[in-house]
Design a protein around this motif. Structure first.
Motif, PDB file in Angstrom:
ATOM      1  N   LEU A 283      54.042  20.496  15.727  1.00  0.00           N
ATOM      2  CA  LEU A 283      53.243  19.275  15.714  1.00  0.00           C
ATOM      3  C   LEU A 283      52.333  19.205  16.932  1.00  0.00           C
ATOM      4  O   LEU A 283      51.149  18.843  16.821  1.00  0.00           O
ATOM      5  N   LEU A 284      52.860  19.567  18.094  1.00  0.00           N
ATOM      6  CA  LEU A 284      52.031  19.562  19.299  1.00  0.00           C
ATOM      7  C   LEU A 284      50.808  20.459  19.126  1.00  0.00           C
ATOM      8  O   LEU A 284      49.682  20.084  19.504  1.00  0.00           O
ATOM      9  N   ALA A 285      51.016  21.640  18.563  1.00  0.00           N
ATOM     10  CA  ALA A 285      49.888  22.553  18.360  1.00  0.00           C
ATOM     11  C   ALA A 285      48.849  21.945  17.425  1.00  0.00           C
ATOM     12  O   ALA A 285      47.637  22.098  17.640  1.00  0.00           O
ATOM     13  N   GLU A 286      49.287  21.252  16.396  1.00  0.00           N
ATOM     14  CA  GLU A 286      48.352  20.681  15.427  1.00  0.00           C
ATOM     15  C   GLU A 286      47.512  19.549  16.013  1.00  0.00           C
ATOM     16  O   GLU A 286      46.401  19.302  15.545  1.00  0.00           O
ATOM     17  N   LEU A 318      58.458   3.005  20.387  1.00  0.00           N
ATOM     18  CA  LEU A 318      58.226   4.313  20.978  1.00  0.00           C
ATOM     19  C   LEU A 318      57.596   4.185  22.351  1.00  0.00           C
ATOM     20  O   LEU A 318      56.722   3.340  22.579  1.00  0.00           O
ATOM     21  N   ALA A 319      58.047   5.051  23.262  1.00  0.00           N
ATOM     22  CA  ALA A 319      57.496   5.066  24.611  1.00  0.00           C
ATOM     23  C   ALA A 319      57.461   6.500  25.118  1.00  0.00           C
ATOM     24  O   ALA A 319      58.289   7.333  24.735  1.00  0.00           O
ATOM     25  N   VAL A 320      56.481   6.795  25.993  1.00  0.00           N
ATOM     26  CA  VAL A 320      56.321   8.119  26.587  1.00  0.00           C
ATOM     27  C   VAL A 320      56.505   7.993  28.094  1.00  0.00           C
ATOM     28  O   VAL A 320      55.941   7.084  28.726  1.00  0.00           O
ATOM     29  N   SER A 321      57.289   8.902  28.674  1.00  0.00           N
ATOM     30  CA  SER A 321      57.458   8.916  30.128  1.00  0.00           C
ATOM     31  C   SER A 321      57.436  10.350  30.624  1.00  0.00           C
ATOM     32  O   SER A 321      57.595  11.292  29.841  1.00  0.00           O
ATOM     33  N   GLU A 322      57.238  10.519  31.923  1.00  0.00           N
ATOM     34  CA  GLU A 322      57.145  11.844  32.524  1.00  0.00           C
ATOM     35  C   GLU A 322      58.386  12.163  33.336  1.00  0.00           C
ATOM     36  O   GLU A 322      59.058  11.276  33.860  1.00  0.00           O
ATOM     37  N   GLY A 323      58.692  13.465  33.435  1.00  0.00           N
ATOM     38  CA  GLY A 323      59.748  13.927  34.314  1.00  0.00           C
ATOM     39  C   GLY A 323      59.236  14.031  35.746  1.00  0.00           C
ATOM     40  O   GLY A 323      58.031  13.866  35.998  1.00  0.00           O
ATOM     41  N   SER A 341      50.660  18.098  30.778  1.00  0.00           N
ATOM     42  CA  SER A 341      49.294  18.626  30.838  1.00  0.00           C
ATOM     43  C   SER A 341      48.458  18.203  29.641  1.00  0.00           C
ATOM     44  O   SER A 341      47.232  18.358  29.645  1.00  0.00           O
ATOM     45  N   PHE A 342      49.122  17.694  28.619  1.00  0.00           N
ATOM     46  CA  PHE A 342      48.443  17.283  27.385  1.00  0.00           C
ATOM     47  C   PHE A 342      48.748  15.824  27.089  1.00  0.00           C
ATOM     48  O   PHE A 342      48.837  15.412  25.937  1.00  0.00           O
ATOM     49  N   ARG A 343      48.891  15.037  28.135  1.00  0.00           N
ATOM     50  CA  ARG A 343      49.281  13.631  27.973  1.00  0.00           C
ATOM     51  C   ARG A 343      48.326  12.857  27.060  1.00  0.00           C
ATOM     52  O   ARG A 343      48.787  12.063  26.228  1.00  0.00           O
ATOM     53  N   PRO A 344      47.005  13.021  27.154  1.00  0.00           N
ATOM     54  CA  PRO A 344      46.138  12.248  26.261  1.00  0.00           C
ATOM     55  C   PRO A 344      46.406  12.499  24.779  1.00  0.00           C
ATOM     56  O   PRO A 344      46.408  11.561  23.966  1.00  0.00           O
ATOM     57  N   GLN A 345      46.616  13.769  24.400  1.00  0.00           N
ATOM     58  CA  GLN A 345      46.886  14.077  22.991  1.00  0.00           C
ATOM     59  C   GLN A 345      48.222  13.481  22.539  1.00  0.00           C
ATOM     60  O   GLN A 345      48.341  12.963  21.429  1.00  0.00           O
ATOM     61  N   ASP A 347      49.782  10.856  23.923  1.00  0.00           N
ATOM     62  CA  ASP A 347      49.639   9.398  23.871  1.00  0.00           C
ATOM     63  C   ASP A 347      48.927   8.961  22.593  1.00  0.00           C
ATOM     64  O   ASP A 347      49.318   7.969  21.957  1.00  0.00           O
ATOM     65  N   ALA A 348      47.886   9.684  22.203  1.00  0.00           N
ATOM     66  CA  ALA A 348      47.148   9.314  20.988  1.00  0.00           C
ATOM     67  C   ALA A 348      48.047   9.421  19.760  1.00  0.00           C
ATOM     68  O   ALA A 348      48.003   8.558  18.864  1.00  0.00           O
ATOM     69  N   LEU A 349      48.853  10.476  19.694  1.00  0.00           N
ATOM     70  CA  LEU A 349      49.783  10.650  18.577  1.00  0.00           C
ATOM     71  C   LEU A 349      50.766   9.485  18.513  1.00  0.00           C
ATOM     72  O   LEU A 349      50.964   8.865  17.456  1.00  0.00           O
ATOM     73  N   VAL A 350      51.387   9.172  19.636  1.00  0.00           N
ATOM     74  CA  VAL A 350      52.389   8.105  19.668  1.00  0.00           C
ATOM     75  C   VAL A 350      51.737   6.756  19.370  1.00  0.00           C
ATOM     76  O   VAL A 350      52.300   5.931  18.627  1.00  0.00           O
ATOM     77  N   GLU A 351      50.565   6.520  19.896  1.00  0.00           N
ATOM     78  CA  GLU A 351      49.883   5.247  19.651  1.00  0.00           C
ATOM     79  C   GLU A 351      49.549   5.061  18.179  1.00  0.00           C
ATOM     80  O   GLU A 351      49.608   3.928  17.660  1.00  0.00           O
ATOM     81  N   ARG A 352      49.178   6.140  17.483  1.00  0.00           N
ATOM     82  CA  ARG A 352      48.922   6.023  16.033  1.00  0.00           C
ATOM     83  C   ARG A 352      50.178   5.571  15.301  1.00  0.00           C
ATOM     84  O   ARG A 352      50.120   4.713  14.421  1.00  0.00           O
ATOM     85  N   VAL A 353      51.302   6.193  15.638  1.00  0.00           N
ATOM     86  CA  VAL A 353      52.539   5.845  14.947  1.00  0.00           C
ATOM     87  C   VAL A 353      52.986   4.428  15.320  1.00  0.00           C
ATOM     88  O   VAL A 353      53.442   3.667  14.457  1.00  0.00           O
TER      89      VAL A 353
END
Length: 360
Positions: A283-286, A318-323, A341-345, A347-353
């Motif tokens: 999914l990340l690659a897509e 849903l929430a996104v956090s960093e290590g 390194s790909f936080r914008p992509q 975040d966009a995925l999670v925000e859509r859902v």
């Protein structure tokens, strides 16, 4: 020609993005439309295939019937009392959808990605004309369509052609057909490397073409599903009771493996830019992100390092956090190694859902 789309699943491989109540076919993972909607878009209204919405039936667990109707206009919905894997779903479709016995059905999952849509439609058309209506001295073969491998994958099963019975025949649209020798389960790396180098071998994509009468005859020959379901196909209570007694088997295990042994199966190998989105890494690659992802099970001890991302649910959201941070909790989360390194992509995925869930 008509289409049967299988929509359901446990929602577990992309936890916590997908869940049992909202499996991945219904989510807008790659854009504003769900994977199910994209699957129908791919099939309907194109010159290569004579399919209208009325030629499409979505087979789904009755829990998801409302979601299907909300997302799709004009298609038929065939609701199963509960999920019993693909053999029962295919049997119900073969019995309940009123089509001519010689009409050719395409069966496919609702949640796959196909980059080369036009080529894929041409493959489906050619598979009907050149395989499903008779090939390799089989009057009405059961046809399974696979993907020409581009790497030694261990996460897929394989279709192994019988090159001794017939040489492959290639159409003009990236489809090479063979009689099928056997199915091979997910192999080791060594075996996958061998298979990739064998002519005609393909990944098993779970896509099928067959005449209605051919799959009905095979279900009758190899399973008890026709006897079990046909008398109650119009009865909600009777169908529920029948499903309770049905074994949860895949169509490959219930029918196709035995049919291949009896030389009744043809296979096609195609190159259409396919991805089953079967893991977080895929999914990340897509979505244009890198790194690797996996599901962290409840109460599993895991740690996100610096540069990693964690996707989890907090009070259901849903929430996104960093290590860096430990991961431990009562519900599944996703660990995306190198995902920061790909936080914008991401975040966009999670925000859509999240936006989709808020509407529902």
């Amino acid at each position: 020609m008509y289409a049967v789309i299988l929509a359901g699943g446990g929602g577990t491989r992309l936890w916590p993005l997908s869940r049992p109540e909202t499996p991945k076919p219904f989510l807008p993972l790659l854009g504003e439309r769900s994977l199910l909607q994209l699957t129908v878009d791919r099939l309907v209204g194109h010159a290569e295939l004579p399919l209208t919405p009325g030629d499409v039936t979505v087979v789904t667990d009755r829990r998801y019937a409302g979601l299907v109707r909300e997302q799709l206009d004009g298609v038929h919905v065939l609701a199963e009392p509960t999920g019993r894997n693909t053999a029962a779903a295919v049997a119900l479709a073969a019995l309940a959808i009123p089509r001519d016995p010689d009409d050719v059905m395409v069966v496919l999952p609702a949640d796959q990605v196909i980059e080369l849509d036009t080529v894929f439609r041409a493959v489906l058309r050619d598979a009907e004309r050149e395989l499903a209506r008779g090939a390799f001295d089989i009057d009405s073969p059961l046809v399974t369509l696979g993907i020409a491998p581009d790497r030694p994958a261990t996460e897929y099963g394989y279709l192994v052609p019988d090159t001794e019975r017939a040489q492959g025949s290639t159409t003009g649209h990236n489809l090479t057909g063979y009689p099928l020798r056997r199915f091979e389960e997910k192999p080791s790396v060594e075996r996958a490397t061998q298979l990739r180098n064998d002519p005609g071998v393909a990944w098993n994509a779970g896509i099928f073409r067959w005449r209605r009468r051919a799959i009905r005859a095979a279900l009758t020959r190899y399973t008890g599903l026709v006897t079990l379901l046909e008398p109650v196909v119009e009865s909600e209570l009777g169908l529920a009771a029948a499903y309770d007694s049905a074994r949860p088997l895949s169509i490959d295990r219930a029918v196709m493996e035995s049919a291949a042994s009896d030389h009744l199966v043809a296979m096609g190998s195609m190159a259409v830019g396919w991805n089953d989105l079967g893991s977080w890494t895929q999914l990340l690659a897509e979505v244009g992100a890198g790194g690797e992802g996996r599901v962290v099970q409840p109460n599993e001890a895991a740690t996100a390092a610096e540069g990693d991302l964690v996707i989890e649910r907090s009070s259901g959201r849903l929430a996104v956090s960093e290590g860096p941070r430990p991961i431990a909790g009562p519900s599944p989360s996703a660990l995306l190694t190198g995902g920061a390194s790909f936080r914008p992509q991401v975040d966009a995925l999670v925000e859509r859902v999240v936006a989709w869930e808020e509407r529902h």
